[in-house]
Design an enzyme around this catalytic site. Structure first.
Site, PDB file in Angstrom:
ATOM      1  N   ASP A 117       0.793  -1.202   0.060  1.00 44.78           N
ATOM      2  CA  ASP A 117      -0.002  -0.032  -0.208  1.00 44.78           C
ATOM      3  C   ASP A 117       1.027   1.282  -0.002  1.00 44.78           C
ATOM      4  O   ASP A 117       2.131   1.111   0.215  1.00 44.78           O
ATOM      5  CB  ASP A 117      -0.798  -0.075   1.271  1.00 44.78           C
ATOM      6  CG  ASP A 117      -1.722   1.232   1.507  1.00 44.78           C
ATOM      7  OD1 ASP A 117      -2.266   1.803   0.466  1.00 44.78           O
ATOM      8  OD2 ASP A 117      -1.659   1.804   2.567  1.00 44.78           O
ATOM      9  N   LEU A 118       0.438   2.311  -0.340  1.00 50.00           N
ATOM     10  CA  LEU A 118       1.272   3.472  -0.355  1.00 50.00           C
ATOM     11  C   LEU A 118       1.132   4.296   0.921  1.00 50.00           C
ATOM     12  O   LEU A 118       1.946   4.615   1.842  1.00 50.00           O
ATOM     13  CB  LEU A 118       0.901   4.402  -1.821  1.00 50.00           C
ATOM     14  CG  LEU A 118       1.448   5.748  -1.935  1.00 50.00           C
ATOM     15  CD1 LEU A 118       2.966   5.425  -2.201  1.00 50.00           C
ATOM     16  CD2 LEU A 118       0.879   6.631  -2.795  1.00 50.00           C
ATOM     17  N   ASP A 119       0.066   5.204   0.920  1.00 49.60           N
ATOM     18  CA  ASP A 119      -0.082   5.938   2.189  1.00 49.60           C
ATOM     19  C   ASP A 119      -0.250   5.342   3.677  1.00 49.60           C
ATOM     20  O   ASP A 119      -0.948   4.540   3.581  1.00 49.60           O
ATOM     21  CB  ASP A 119      -1.684   6.882   1.822  1.00 49.60           C
ATOM     22  CG  ASP A 119      -1.549   7.622   0.364  1.00 49.60           C
ATOM     23  OD1 ASP A 119      -0.709   8.225   0.119  1.00 49.60           O
ATOM     24  OD2 ASP A 119      -2.508   7.393  -0.178  1.00 49.60           O
TER      25      ASP A 119
ATOM     26  N   THR B 157       2.028  10.058   4.229  1.00 51.88           N
ATOM     27  CA  THR B 157       1.147  11.002   3.493  1.00 51.88           C
ATOM     28  C   THR B 157      -0.172  10.876   4.289  1.00 51.88           C
ATOM     29  O   THR B 157      -1.411  11.762   4.036  1.00 51.88           O
ATOM     30  CB  THR B 157       0.655  10.606   1.973  1.00 51.88           C
ATOM     31  OG1 THR B 157       0.787   9.175   2.183  1.00 51.88           O
ATOM     32  CG2 THR B 157       1.705  11.182   1.207  1.00 51.88           C
TER      33      THR B 157
ATOM     34  N   LYS C 187      -8.548   5.646   6.137  1.00 55.19           N
ATOM     35  CA  LYS C 187      -7.452   4.903   5.621  1.00 55.19           C
ATOM     36  C   LYS C 187      -7.787   3.891   4.686  1.00 55.19           C
ATOM     37  O   LYS C 187      -8.670   2.915   5.111  1.00 55.19           O
ATOM     38  CB  LYS C 187      -6.603   4.636   6.773  1.00 55.19           C
ATOM     39  CG  LYS C 187      -5.929   5.721   7.670  1.00 55.19           C
ATOM     40  CD  LYS C 187      -5.072   5.293   8.607  1.00 55.19           C
ATOM     41  CE  LYS C 187      -4.491   6.258   9.286  1.00 55.19           C
ATOM     42  NZ  LYS C 187      -3.459   5.732  10.351  1.00 55.19           N
TER      43      LYS C 187
ATOM     44  N   SER D   8      -2.585   0.670  -4.346  1.00 51.13           N
ATOM     45  CA  SER D   8      -3.192   1.857  -3.576  1.00 51.13           C
ATOM     46  C   SER D   8      -4.346   2.323  -3.865  1.00 51.13           C
ATOM     47  O   SER D   8      -4.850   2.044  -5.067  1.00 51.13           O
ATOM     48  CB  SER D   8      -2.226   2.987  -3.754  1.00 51.13           C
ATOM     49  OG  SER D   8      -2.697   4.196  -3.351  1.00 51.13           O
ATOM     50  N   ALA D   9      -5.315   2.696  -3.053  1.00 53.73           N
ATOM     51  CA  ALA D   9      -6.438   3.334  -3.309  1.00 53.73           C
ATOM     52  C   ALA D   9      -6.396   4.869  -4.029  1.00 53.73           C
ATOM     53  O   ALA D   9      -7.225   5.305  -4.470  1.00 53.73           O
ATOM     54  CB  ALA D   9      -7.536   3.386  -2.189  1.00 53.73           C
TER      55      ALA D   9
ATOM     56  N   LYS E  78     -11.273  -0.729  -1.710  1.00 55.04           N
ATOM     57  CA  LYS E  78     -10.885  -1.627  -0.418  1.00 55.04           C
ATOM     58  C   LYS E  78     -12.061  -1.307   0.688  1.00 55.04           C
ATOM     59  O   LYS E  78     -12.355  -0.191   0.595  1.00 55.04           O
ATOM     60  CB  LYS E  78      -9.567  -1.121   0.166  1.00 55.04           C
ATOM     61  CG  LYS E  78      -8.187  -1.248  -0.594  1.00 55.04           C
ATOM     62  CD  LYS E  78      -7.072  -0.606  -0.009  1.00 55.04           C
ATOM     63  CE  LYS E  78      -5.809  -0.905  -0.830  1.00 55.04           C
ATOM     64  NZ  LYS E  78      -4.782  -0.007  -0.274  1.00 55.04           N
TER      65      LYS E  78
ATOM     66  N   GLU F   1       0.011  -3.413   4.705  1.00 54.53           N
ATOM     67  CA  GLU F   1      -1.124  -2.414   4.824  1.00 54.53           C
ATOM     68  C   GLU F   1      -1.240  -1.666   6.033  1.00 54.53           C
ATOM     69  O   GLU F   1      -0.918  -2.178   7.280  1.00 54.53           O
ATOM     70  CB  GLU F   1      -2.501  -3.105   4.762  1.00 54.53           C
ATOM     71  CG  GLU F   1      -3.058  -3.051   3.226  1.00 54.53           C
ATOM     72  CD  GLU F   1      -3.684  -1.602   3.152  1.00 54.53           C
ATOM     73  OE1 GLU F   1      -3.697  -0.668   4.022  1.00 54.53           O
ATOM     74  OE2 GLU F   1      -3.823  -1.408   1.889  1.00 54.53           O
ATOM     75  N   ASP F   2      -1.735  -0.400   6.201  1.00 57.89           N
ATOM     76  CA  ASP F   2      -1.992   0.451   7.321  1.00 57.89           C
ATOM     77  C   ASP F   2      -3.515   0.536   7.593  1.00 57.89           C
ATOM     78  O   ASP F   2      -3.731   1.068   8.438  1.00 57.89           O
ATOM     79  CB  ASP F   2      -0.985   1.654   7.273  1.00 57.89           C
ATOM     80  CG  ASP F   2      -1.678   2.698   6.316  1.00 57.89           C
ATOM     81  OD1 ASP F   2      -2.157   2.228   5.295  1.00 57.89           O
ATOM     82  OD2 ASP F   2      -1.860   3.849   6.736  1.00 57.89           O
TER      83      ASP F   2
END
Ligand code: BG6
Ligand code: MG
Length: 218
Positions: free
Chosen positions: A9-11, A17, A45, A114-115, A145, A169-170
């Site tokens: 995942d990115l953020d 971010t 998130k 990522s979303a 997601k 994932e966060d």
């Protein structure tokens, strides 16, 4: 290429971010006359921009026309882009480059799942884009997601079976998505919030090479 793929995942996983998304949503909430807290932000998130705004308006008890809704989505994104305008590699989360470097050097496939519709621009800003064999983001999916679509497309893009993929994932939504895709889910952050993950870590400094190899199917 090895049989195991790693999907990030990115953020909040690769780069810090999540706080800027929060600030931009809080600014909009305040303009609309209500408070928005970090606890409420947990629900945002991993969730698409559109769904976030729907939840936000629900919290504020605000009805909106389609035009107004679209306008607020644009405003939020402009504010968010302002927050990240000067972002650079210093905001990469600890040990992310080390892990990416190890995976790349050892011939593992790496994908982004990522979303965010801003994912490619962010990876370019922080100079990590070259590590990724595939980038799947909010522009490539129809279902957000916790639907597993983003991770299933990512697995397909790197030609790895879903059950051989590991997801970092966060978000609660992202952990559910990874589990539904039958992937190994790794919760990065608060283990109490991410209790449905297969494994939990606070950040990548807690993840060593032996653990990555343990997850590897080849
Ligand atoms: C996710 C974030 O990665 O991307 C969410 O965790 C965000 O908070 C979503 O809403 C969509 O991002 P963007 O950049 O397309 O508004
Ligand atoms: Mg995230």
């Amino acid at each position: 290429m090895k049989k195991t793929g790693f999907i990030f995942d990115l953020d909040g996983v690769v780069v810090d971010t999540a706080k800027y998304h929060f600030l931009a949503w809080r600014k909009l909430a305040n303009e609309l006359g209500f408070e928005f807290t970090e606890v409420q932000n947990e629900l945002f998130k991993g969730v698409s921009r559109k769904r976030c705004l729907e939840i936000l308006l629900g919290i504020g008890g605000i009805q909106a026309s389609q035009d107004q809704f679209d306008q607020w989505m644009i405003e939020k994104n402009i504010d968010y882009l302002n927050y990240i305008e000067n972002m650079d590699a210093s905001e990469i989360l600890p040990d992310v480059p080390k892990i990416l470097e190890y995976l790349k050097a050892n011939d593992y496939a790496i994908a982004l799942g990522s979303a965010s519709k801003n994912a490619t621009a962010i990876l370019e800003k922080i100079n990590l884009i070259s590590y990724f064999d595939a980038i799947v983001d909010g522009n490539n999916v129809t279902k957000a997601k916790p639907d597993p679509e983003v991770f299933l497309i990512a697995a397909k893009s790197i030609q790895i079976q879903p059950e051989n993929c590991v997801v970092f994932e966060d978000s609660m939504a992202g952990i559910v998505a990874a589990n539904t895709a039958k992937m190994v889910s790794i919760g990065m952050g608060d283990a109490k919030i991410l209790e449905q993950a297969n494994y939990n870590f606070n950040d990548f400094t807690e993840i060593d090479i032996e653990f990555l190899e343990l997850l590897s199917k080849s």
